[in-house]
Scaffold this motif. Structure first.
Motif, PDB file in Angstrom:
ATOM      1  N   SER A 181       0.819  -1.201   0.000  1.00 20.48           N
ATOM      2  CA  SER A 181       0.000   0.000   0.000  1.00 20.48           C
ATOM      3  C   SER A 181       0.857   1.256   0.000  1.00 20.48           C
ATOM      4  N   GLN A 182       1.952   1.250   0.770  1.00 19.63           N
ATOM      5  CA  GLN A 182       2.830   2.407   0.814  1.00 19.63           C
ATOM      6  C   GLN A 182       3.502   2.663  -0.530  1.00 19.63           C
ATOM      7  N   GLY A 231       0.866   3.902  -2.990  1.00 16.27           N
ATOM      8  CA  GLY A 231       0.479   5.266  -2.669  1.00 16.27           C
ATOM      9  C   GLY A 231       1.485   6.283  -3.158  1.00 16.27           C
ATOM     10  N   TRP A 263       0.972   9.127  -6.141  1.00 18.89           N
ATOM     11  CA  TRP A 263       1.313  10.537  -5.973  1.00 18.89           C
ATOM     12  C   TRP A 263       2.247  10.996  -7.100  1.00 18.89           C
TER      13      TRP A 263
END
Length: 713
Positions: A603-604, A607, A611
């Motif tokens: 998820s990190q 994400g 971005w």
């Protein structure tokens, strides 16, 4: 569903996918954020920000506002409590914006000039909007451009190496068969976490208690104690659930305003920022101009690397966006020069924002590497492999581990890079031109001293207490898994309590150092606890508690270059009629040490890459030169990637062991964005044959870029 390539696993919990331990509470609404907690006699503050870009406050006409329903007080420079803004905190001297209402000086638009406090937030807002503030306005200057007058090289500090130099740059450039000399720019960008900044302050039993949304409860408590000249033991800050931070959630004016009002009114006061206020009151990523000069032999081996980066800062506080730092780690050359320069303007102070320095710096350097590969006729991945350093290009230190080429090999295999025709502007589907691009990623992997307490409870469970912050990264879950494995028990027998300054000093959630620092402290405490438990005997009702401190141990990390690495891949489609750029797919492969929880790690990474899409194509804060204020300071005018803009984004990792590291964890919160914008920009070049050196790559810029094919459709 992504698969994991060579993921480090153990027989225990670390390395296996686990849902967040607080996940159910969050999705059911049981988790309380900073603005959710109820307090008796709670009052609400509303900040009033300057509408001029420079000048002085002539008067605050508070009398009419004090007569409005529910209004309790109006604080401003004429009546606010005094604070001490001349201190040195965890990260140096504070931005003067946190010393609210100490004088009539207004250094920028959006500067706090008053706080209206009322019984309800609606009353506070209505009164704040009615408050008349008169100014003696002065001329201002907010124009940022490369090499403008007033630009200077800052002094070195423990957190900044302003300039590095080795070799004869001009001689090596002159001797190079191929030279790239280009300027790249990135715009002002803003954090805007899902949860706005919010704080509630109250005095209870002689102690100041603050419930806040921040990236380090002990950090904020220490800063507030210094600001208000309080005994540190008399300040408690809690921040159990945080809806994102990205570098902006440190000490900000809203906490200071809440404490001031609670002190004056002798009752709890809550201050919540609006989206518009967040554009000026909590920092942002500075715009940058970056000149990159690369000189190479005909085969692409670097002889010269020169990266000169410039950013703006405020006139009241220096902040350096260290965009040139990335080359100090990634690529060696016979002549190597990097420098950071800043120019002070009449603007609010920038601050750290996800992958500070590396995010904008990677766009410039990795775009320039792509241009060099084009000029040399060398595949971009091959070019990078030919310039892979053995030791730190500037530091000369050995790398603890460096698996960037493994990331490129695995990424190229999965992305289908071998089938790529390197010639630009050839692939087309109807009105869409198609292209692919790649870029490298890196981010430092450090650790900071932290303390943790672990208690063996009488019922056979264990409680961990640490002033960690979970800003959405899954840190609470990761620490549960680390503690469970160290204790050799199931995760459901471990309770982790975080984000309370009473738990003692600990690293903030920043710099991709949080989980590593906290995990080290927890493991050290567990080791000491097990030594005590091995002595035998019953556990008393209050349990057996051991506290660790890793201050001495982390110093040994400085002996090597410690970084995470990665390879970004992107495929784009460019509409020849409208100039629209769509990212069709992205793949990121990372070498980031020991992966504690594959679920939240994935998820990190995703994400950060998402971005990167925003950074490449959408995000751009525009400042009106005449007023010094932002144009469309809201989430309608400030564009970012929506669901329809985000394609299939895949993230994975390779084995990245660090044999002499007792923790083995590297930060993953920031590296996901590094290189992502460059990979997209390089793909746009491959699609159109036109190089875009200025972000974001807007449709109008694509149409005006000079591509005959696009202009004619």
């Amino acid at each position: 569903m992504t698969t994991t390539t060579g993921t480090l696993t153990t027989a225990g919990s670390v390395g296996s996918a686990h849902v967040r331990v607080e996940g159910r509470a969050k999705v059911t609404g049981a988790a309380r954020y900073a603005a959710d907690l109820p307090f008796a006699e709670l009052a609400h503050g509303w900040m009033v920000l300057s509408t001029v870009a420079r000048g002085r406050v002539r008067s605050v006409e508070s009398a009419p506002v004090l007569a409005m329903p529910g209004v309790l007080t109006v604080l401003h420079h004429g009546n606010a409590p005094r604070v001490d803004g001349d201190y040195v905190g965890t990260l140096g001297r504070p931005d003067p914006i946190v010393a609210c209402f100490q004088d009539d000086h207004v250094p920028c638009a959006g500067w706090p000039v008053a706080l209206v406090v009322a019984q309800t937030p609606e009353q506070a807002r209505e009164a704040a909007e009615a408050l008349a503030v008169q100014y003696d306005e002065e001329s201002h200057d907010v124009a940022f451009y490369a090499g403008r007058p007033g630009t200077y090289t800052p002094e070195n500090s423990p957190m900044l190496q302003a300039e590095t130099l080795k070799g004869d740059m001009e001689a090596e450039l002159a001797a190079s068969a191929v030279v790239v000399d280009a300027e790249y720019t990135t715009p002002q960008e803003h954090h805007h976490a899902l949860e706005p900044h919010a704080a509630t302050a109250r005095w209870e039993g002689g102690r100041l208690e603050v419930v806040d949304s921040n990236q380090g409860s002990m950090w904020v408590a220490d800063e507030l104690a210094k600001l208000f000249s309080l005994d540190p033991a008399s300040v408690r800050v809690r921040s159990e659930h945080v809806g994102g931070g990205f570098g902006s959630k440190g000490v900000r004016p809203h906490q200071v305003c809440a404490v001031m009002a609670a002190t004056v009114l002798h009752r709890p006061v809550r201050v919540v920022l609006t989206r518009r206020q967040m554009f000026t009151a909590v920092g942002y990523r500075s715009p940058t101009t970056q000149r990159v000069r690369l000189g190479a032999d005909a085969d692409g081996r670097l002889r010269a690397l020169d990266h000169q980066a410039q950013n703006l800062t405020s006139r009241v506080h220096e902040f350096v966006e260290q965009s040139a730092s990335i080359g100090r780690v990634m690529y060696d050359a016979d002549a190597h020069h990097t420098v950071h320069r800043v120019v002070p303007l009449d603007v609010a102070t920038p601050t750290w924002m996800r992958a500070p320095g590396e995010a904008p710096g990677s766009f410039a350097l990795e775009s320039a590497l792509d241009e060099l590969a084009e000029k040399c006729g060398v595949d971009p991945i091959v070019l990078r492999s030919r310039n892979e350093p053995v030791t730190g290009p500037v530091s000369g230190l050995p790398f603890s581990s460096r698996n960037v080429l493994a990331c490129f090999r695995e990424g190229a295999r999965r992305f289908g890079w071998a089938d790529r025709d390197p010639r630009p502007g050839l692939r087309r589907e109807g009105r869409w031109l198609l292209g692919t691009g790649t870029a490298a990623a890196t981010y430092p992997s450090g650790a900071a001293p932290s303390t943790a307490a672990v208690t063996a409870e009488a019922d056979g469970t264990f409680t961990v207490r640490i002033s960690a912050a979970d800003i959405g990264t899954g840190a609470r879950t990761a620490l549960t898994l680390i503690a469970a494995d160290a204790l050799e028990v199931r995760p459901d027998r471990v309770r982790v309590r975080i984000a309370d300054s009473d738990f003692g000093p600990a690293m903030i959630a920043g710099g991709s150092m949080g989980t590593r620092s906290w995990g080290w402290a927890v493991m050290t405490a567990v080791d000491e606890l097990q030594d005590q438990l091995a002595l035998g005997g019953d556990i008393p009702p209050e349990g057996i508690t051991v506290r660790s401190d890793t201050s001495a141990a982390v110093a040994a990390l400085a002996a090597k270059e410690r970084h995470s690495f990665g390879a970004q891949f992107a495929e784009v489609a460019v509409d020849t009629s409208s100039g629209e750029v769509r990212v069709r797919r992205m793949l990121g492969i990372f070498a980031a040490g020991r992966i504690v929880n594959p679920l939240t790690a994935h998820s990190q990474f995703v994400g950060g890459m998402t971005w990167g899409i925003s950074m490449a194509l959408h995000e751009e804060a525009v400042r009106d030169q005449a007023s010094g204020s932002h144009v469309s300071a809201d989430l309608a005018g400030y564009h970012f990637a929506a669901n329809a803009d985000v394609p299939l984004v895949e993230a994975d990792w390779v084995d990245d062991p660090d044999a002499d590291d007792p923790v083995g964890i590297k930060g993953i919160g920031e590296i996901g964005i590094v290189g992502a914008a460059a990979a997209i920009a390089n793909a746009v070049w491959h699609a159109t044959g036109v190089r875009h050196r200025h972000l974001p790559i807007r449709p109008d810029r694509v149409l005006l870029s000079g591509s005959r094919d696009i202009a004619s459709g």
